[in-house]
Scaffold this motif. Structure first.
Motif, PDB file in Angstrom:
ATOM      1  N   GLY A 190       0.835  -1.178   0.000  1.00  0.00           N
ATOM      2  CA  GLY A 190       0.000   0.000   0.000  1.00  0.00           C
ATOM      3  C   GLY A 190       0.881   1.242   0.000  1.00  0.00           C
ATOM      4  N   GLN A 191       0.369   2.341  -0.563  1.00  0.00           N
ATOM      5  CA  GLN A 191       1.150   3.571  -0.653  1.00  0.00           C
ATOM      6  C   GLN A 191       0.341   4.748  -0.127  1.00  0.00           C
ATOM      7  N   LEU A 192       0.936   5.513   0.766  1.00  0.00           N
ATOM      8  CA  LEU A 192       0.382   6.772   1.213  1.00  0.00           C
ATOM      9  C   LEU A 192       1.249   7.868   0.634  1.00  0.00           C
ATOM     10  N   MET A 193       0.668   8.675  -0.248  1.00  0.00           N
ATOM     11  CA  MET A 193       1.422   9.686  -0.989  1.00  0.00           C
ATOM     12  C   MET A 193       0.981  11.070  -0.536  1.00  0.00           C
ATOM     13  N   GLY A 194       1.918  11.858  -0.046  1.00  0.00           N
ATOM     14  CA  GLY A 194       1.585  13.155   0.493  1.00  0.00           C
ATOM     15  C   GLY A 194       2.316  14.292  -0.188  1.00  0.00           C
ATOM     16  N   ALA A 195       1.726  15.475  -0.134  1.00  0.00           N
ATOM     17  CA  ALA A 195       2.335  16.676  -0.693  1.00  0.00           C
ATOM     18  C   ALA A 195       2.665  17.643   0.438  1.00  0.00           C
ATOM     19  N   LEU A 196       3.864  18.229   0.380  1.00  0.00           N
ATOM     20  CA  LEU A 196       4.266  19.269   1.321  1.00  0.00           C
ATOM     21  C   LEU A 196       4.116  20.647   0.698  1.00  0.00           C
ATOM     22  N   SER A 197       4.456  20.763  -0.570  1.00  0.00           N
ATOM     23  CA  SER A 197       4.232  21.993  -1.329  1.00  0.00           C
ATOM     24  C   SER A 197       4.020  21.603  -2.779  1.00  0.00           C
ATOM     25  N   GLY A 240       7.251  16.420  -1.729  1.00  0.00           N
ATOM     26  CA  GLY A 240       6.315  15.483  -1.127  1.00  0.00           C
ATOM     27  C   GLY A 240       6.994  14.232  -0.621  1.00  0.00           C
ATOM     28  N   TRP A 241       6.199  13.245  -0.321  1.00  0.00           N
ATOM     29  CA  TRP A 241       6.723  12.023   0.270  1.00  0.00           C
ATOM     30  C   TRP A 241       5.800  10.845  -0.042  1.00  0.00           C
ATOM     31  N   SER A 242       6.316   9.659   0.111  1.00  0.00           N
ATOM     32  CA  SER A 242       5.516   8.447  -0.019  1.00  0.00           C
ATOM     33  C   SER A 242       5.917   7.456   1.067  1.00  0.00           C
ATOM     34  N   VAL A 243       4.918   6.763   1.577  1.00  0.00           N
ATOM     35  CA  VAL A 243       5.124   5.682   2.541  1.00  0.00           C
ATOM     36  C   VAL A 243       4.620   4.398   1.897  1.00  0.00           C
TER      37      VAL A 243
END
Length: 265
Positions: free
Chosen positions: A40-47, A85-88
């Motif tokens: 599973g992937q959690l994809m986030g944006a910081l800017s 951004g980042w991904s987990v």
């Protein structure tokens, strides 16, 4: 082809640490074609902003938000301009308590700080202290509430043709009756089919499409007046009112908060 965001085995295999993360900062747009993976992937944006094509929907992920993609869901990714951004990536056997369907969420400072810490790890089995931090990420995701940042796509070919035409020119302000005539449908039939296939009325779908496009354009630092005209608003005030109702702040303040990595709430 974009360079890999993270070591491939931390995406494709459940071996190794049950949770791994990576951060990304880039000055130009990035695109990844349709793919899937066992984790599973959690994809986030910081800017900046990223959009995710997922099943029959398009999801937009603005700053301080993230999208959860369960294992094996086919998806594509595109960022717009400068992006951070980042991904987990979470091993499939640890995804049981997590949402079974894709979900957009508003991230918490605790979640973002935990991800930042995990992104510095070397991708080997976690020690007890690291495991506790990784569990925080899973708990935060499990407790999250869904945010409306998706745009459902209908199945009916007549509605697909209509929504594609509308999405290609969101400044088109024709009424439902006009679009029904264009698509060869009775207005009541169009209205009923729209709700049945997307869960939204025609007016709600158009407004959601405009909001998601506005988020993309704001992320590209396009002037608010230009965005309002592109989206078919008669004046800037009407556009700003729509944006404020949906996002809780004005486009200008949203962009400033986004650049600082702050929440709009």
């Amino acid at each position: 082809m974009s360079d890999p965001l993270i070591r491939p085995d931390l995406v494709t295999s459940s071996a190794g640490p049950f949770l791994a993360a990576a951060e990304l900062t880039q000055s130009e747009a990035r695109a990844t074609s349709s793919h899937s993976h066992p984790r599973g992937q959690l994809m986030g944006a910081l800017s900046g902003l990223v959009s995710v094509g997922l099943d029959r929907q398009t999801w937009v992920v603005p700053a301080i938000h993230a999208i959860w993609i369960p294992p094996h869901f086919v998806h594509s990714v595109r960022s717009y301009g400068p992006f951070s951004g980042w991904s987990v990536f979470i091993a499939e056997h640890r995804c049981a308590p997590l949402p079974r369907e894709p979900r957009a969420i508003r991230t918490t400072p605790l979640l973002r700080e935990a991800v930042r810490r995990v992104a510095t790890w070397p991708g080997v089995e976690l020690d007890p202290s690291q495991t506790r931090i990784a569990e925080v990420i899973i708990d935060e995701l499990a407790a999250s509430r869904a945010e409306s940042l998706d745009l459902p796509r209908p199945d009916d070919p007549r509605l697909v043709r209509l929504t594609d035409a509308l999405a290609s020119d969101l400044s088109d302000n024709r009424r439902l009756e006009d679009w029904a005539a264009w698509a060869g449908l009775a207005p009541r039939t169009l209205s009923r089919r729209f709700v049945a296939e997307t869960g939204l009325t025609f007016a709600q779908w158009r407004q959601q499409a405009r909001l998601l496009r506005a988020l993309e354009r704001v992320a590209d630092a396009v002037p608010v007046t230009t965005i309002a005209l592109e989206l078919g608003y008669d004046n800037v005030s009407a556009f700003i009112d729509m944006f404020r109702r949906a996002m809780g702040t004005t486009p200008g303040r949203y962009l400033a908060q986004e650049s600082r990595g702050e929440s709009a709430s």
